[in-house]
Design a protein around this motif. Structure first.
Motif, PDB file in Angstrom:
ATOM      1  N   ASP A   1      -0.150  -8.009   7.574  1.00 13.39           N
ATOM      2  CA  ASP A   1      -0.751  -9.346   7.704  1.00 13.39           C
ATOM      3  C   ASP A   1      -0.889 -10.052   6.363  1.00 13.39           C
ATOM      4  N   SER A   2      -1.131  -9.301   5.292  1.00 14.95           N
ATOM      5  CA  SER A   2      -1.314  -9.922   3.977  1.00 14.95           C
ATOM      6  C   SER A   2      -0.004 -10.018   3.197  1.00 14.95           C
ATOM      7  N   LEU A   3       1.084  -9.517   3.790  1.00  7.09           N
ATOM      8  CA  LEU A   3       2.388  -9.472   3.121  1.00  7.09           C
ATOM      9  C   LEU A   3       2.307  -8.712   1.803  1.00  7.09           C
ATOM     10  N   ALA A   4       1.520  -7.637   1.799  1.00  4.00           N
ATOM     11  CA  ALA A   4       1.336  -6.826   0.596  1.00  4.00           C
ATOM     12  C   ALA A   4       2.617  -6.095   0.229  1.00  4.00           C
ATOM     13  N   CYS A   5       2.790  -5.910  -1.067  1.00  9.58           N
ATOM     14  CA  CYS A   5       3.900  -5.113  -1.585  1.00  9.58           C
ATOM     15  C   CYS A   5       3.421  -3.741  -2.040  1.00  9.58           C
ATOM     16  N   GLY A   6       2.120  -3.604  -2.169  1.00  8.23           N
ATOM     17  CA  GLY A   6       1.542  -2.340  -2.591  1.00  8.23           C
ATOM     18  C   GLY A   6       0.159  -2.144  -2.017  1.00  8.23           C
ATOM     19  N   VAL A   7      -0.246  -0.878  -1.914  1.00  8.96           N
ATOM     20  CA  VAL A   7      -1.540  -0.519  -1.352  1.00  8.96           C
ATOM     21  C   VAL A   7      -2.150   0.598  -2.201  1.00  8.96           C
TER      22      VAL A   7
ATOM     23  N   PHE B   1       0.007  11.009   3.639  1.00  8.82           N
ATOM     24  CA  PHE B   1       1.432  11.108   3.939  1.00  8.82           C
ATOM     25  C   PHE B   1       1.831  10.143   5.055  1.00  8.82           C
ATOM     26  N   LYS B   2       1.032  10.089   6.128  1.00 12.18           N
ATOM     27  CA  LYS B   2       1.342   9.186   7.244  1.00 12.18           C
ATOM     28  C   LYS B   2       1.381   7.731   6.788  1.00 12.18           C
ATOM     29  N   ILE B   3       0.385   7.351   5.992  1.00 13.31           N
ATOM     30  CA  ILE B   3       0.318   5.964   5.530  1.00 13.31           C
ATOM     31  C   ILE B   3       1.471   5.662   4.587  1.00 13.31           C
ATOM     32  N   LYS B   4       1.772   6.583   3.687  1.00 14.52           N
ATOM     33  CA  LYS B   4       2.888   6.385   2.759  1.00 14.52           C
ATOM     34  C   LYS B   4       4.197   6.164   3.514  1.00 14.52           C
ATOM     35  N   GLU B   5       4.456   6.992   4.510  1.00 17.12           N
ATOM     36  CA  GLU B   5       5.696   6.876   5.293  1.00 17.12           C
ATOM     37  C   GLU B   5       5.711   5.587   6.109  1.00 17.12           C
ATOM     38  N   GLY B   6       4.575   5.216   6.686  1.00 16.55           N
ATOM     39  CA  GLY B   6       4.496   3.972   7.455  1.00 16.55           C
ATOM     40  C   GLY B   6       4.728   2.748   6.580  1.00 16.55           C
ATOM     41  N   LEU B   7       4.140   2.760   5.386  1.00 17.42           N
ATOM     42  CA  LEU B   7       4.308   1.619   4.476  1.00 17.42           C
ATOM     43  C   LEU B   7       5.761   1.448   4.044  1.00 17.42           C
ATOM     44  N   LYS B   8       6.480   2.553   3.926  1.00 15.45           N
ATOM     45  CA  LYS B   8       7.902   2.470   3.567  1.00 15.45           C
ATOM     46  C   LYS B   8       8.672   1.615   4.574  1.00 15.45           C
TER      47      LYS B   8
ATOM     48  N   ILE C   1       7.780  -0.992   6.051  1.00 19.50           N
ATOM     49  CA  ILE C   1       7.580  -2.435   5.846  1.00 19.50           C
ATOM     50  C   ILE C   1       7.789  -2.812   4.374  1.00 19.50           C
ATOM     51  N   ASP C   2       8.528  -1.956   3.658  1.00 20.46           N
ATOM     52  CA  ASP C   2       8.884  -2.213   2.257  1.00 20.46           C
ATOM     53  C   ASP C   2       7.650  -2.423   1.386  1.00 20.46           C
ATOM     54  N   CYS C   3       6.695  -1.526   1.546  1.00 20.68           N
ATOM     55  CA  CYS C   3       5.440  -1.589   0.808  1.00 20.68           C
ATOM     56  C   CYS C   3       5.185  -0.203   0.206  1.00 20.68           C
ATOM     57  N   ASN C   4       4.641  -0.158  -0.999  1.00 22.84           N
ATOM     58  CA  ASN C   4       4.426   1.104  -1.695  1.00 22.84           C
ATOM     59  C   ASN C   4       2.962   1.531  -1.643  1.00 22.84           C
ATOM     60  N   LEU C   5       2.751   2.824  -1.504  1.00 26.35           N
ATOM     61  CA  LEU C   5       1.420   3.388  -1.665  1.00 26.35           C
ATOM     62  C   LEU C   5       1.318   3.843  -3.112  1.00 26.35           C
ATOM     63  N   PHE C   6       0.502   3.159  -3.913  1.00 26.44           N
ATOM     64  CA  PHE C   6       0.406   3.463  -5.332  1.00 26.44           C
ATOM     65  C   PHE C   6      -0.573   4.591  -5.636  1.00 26.44           C
ATOM     66  N   ASP C   7      -1.621   4.706  -4.849  1.00 27.67           N
ATOM     67  CA  ASP C   7      -2.578   5.780  -5.104  1.00 27.67           C
ATOM     68  C   ASP C   7      -3.532   5.930  -3.922  1.00 27.67           C
ATOM     69  N   HIS C   8      -4.147   7.079  -3.864  1.00 26.10           N
ATOM     70  CA  HIS C   8      -5.242   7.355  -2.949  1.00 26.10           C
ATOM     71  C   HIS C   8      -6.298   8.024  -3.809  1.00 26.10           C
ATOM     72  N   ILE C   9      -7.433   7.384  -3.940  1.00 27.28           N
ATOM     73  CA  ILE C   9      -8.477   7.840  -4.846  1.00 27.28           C
ATOM     74  C   ILE C   9      -9.681   8.328  -4.044  1.00 27.28           C
ATOM     75  N   ILE C  10     -10.178   9.502  -4.418  1.00 24.88           N
ATOM     76  CA  ILE C  10     -11.390  10.043  -3.825  1.00 24.88           C
ATOM     77  C   ILE C  10     -12.495   9.899  -4.868  1.00 24.88           C
ATOM     78  N   LEU C  11     -13.574   9.238  -4.472  1.00 24.08           N
ATOM     79  CA  LEU C  11     -14.713   9.015  -5.363  1.00 24.08           C
ATOM     80  C   LEU C  11     -15.875   9.916  -4.960  1.00 24.08           C
ATOM     81  N   THR C  12     -16.687  10.310  -5.930  1.00 28.25           N
ATOM     82  CA  THR C  12     -17.881  11.089  -5.646  1.00 28.25           C
ATOM     83  C   THR C  12     -19.078  10.427  -6.324  1.00 28.25           C
ATOM     84  N   PRO C  13     -20.283  10.833  -5.951  1.00 34.71           N
ATOM     85  CA  PRO C  13     -21.462  10.241  -6.579  1.00 34.71           C
ATOM     86  C   PRO C  13     -21.649  10.663  -8.043  1.00 34.71           C
ATOM     87  N   ASN C  14     -20.942  11.700  -8.467  1.00 30.18           N
ATOM     88  CA  ASN C  14     -21.048  12.168  -9.847  1.00 30.18           C
ATOM     89  C   ASN C  14     -20.402  11.148 -10.783  1.00 30.18           C
ATOM     90  N   LYS C  15     -21.101  10.745 -11.809  1.00 31.01           N
ATOM     91  CA  LYS C  15     -20.635   9.714 -12.729  1.00 31.01           C
ATOM     92  C   LYS C  15     -19.249  10.058 -13.289  1.00 31.01           C
TER      93      LYS C  15
END
Length: 100
Positions: A37-43, A65-72, A74-88
């Motif tokens: 919908d946003s015509l994104a080239c990267g996520v 993996f599923k999202i990376k393959e799905g984005l391919k 629609i010609d869109c790249n998955l640049f990263d998947h970041i996991i955050l924690t409460p630790n500074k």
């Protein structure tokens, strides 16, 4: 989810899911819908581990993996998947760890 244009400038974001104490469900179709919908080239994906555990679960890896393959499709790249924690300053990057 951060949505990026061809110049890697953020053009939008979406909160896909809000979970409970032990987990949540993120639907790959919803993520692909926002990207298309946003015509994104990267996520960039991000989620938190309130426990402070930086280890990516099997579910985290499967979803990535599923999202990376799905984005391919629609010609869109998955640049990263970041996991955050409460630790500074504590995070896990799939890209930095060679998992993309």
């Amino acid at each position: 989810v951060l949505l990026l244009n061809r110049n890697n400038v953020t053009i939008g974001w979406a909160k896909i899911s809000q979970g409970g104490v032990t987990g949540t469900v993120a639907d790959p179709k919803m993520i692909l819908k926002y990207a298309l919908d946003s015509l994104a080239c990267g996520v960039i994906l991000a989620h938190n581990h309130p426990s402070g555990n930086l280890e990516a679960s099997r579910e985290d890896k499967n979803l990535t993996f599923k999202i990376k393959e799905g984005l391919k499709l629609i010609d869109c790249n998955l640049f990263d998947h970041i996991i955050l924690t409460p630790n500074k300053g504590s995070y896990y990057s799939f890209a930095d760890n060679g998992e993309l």
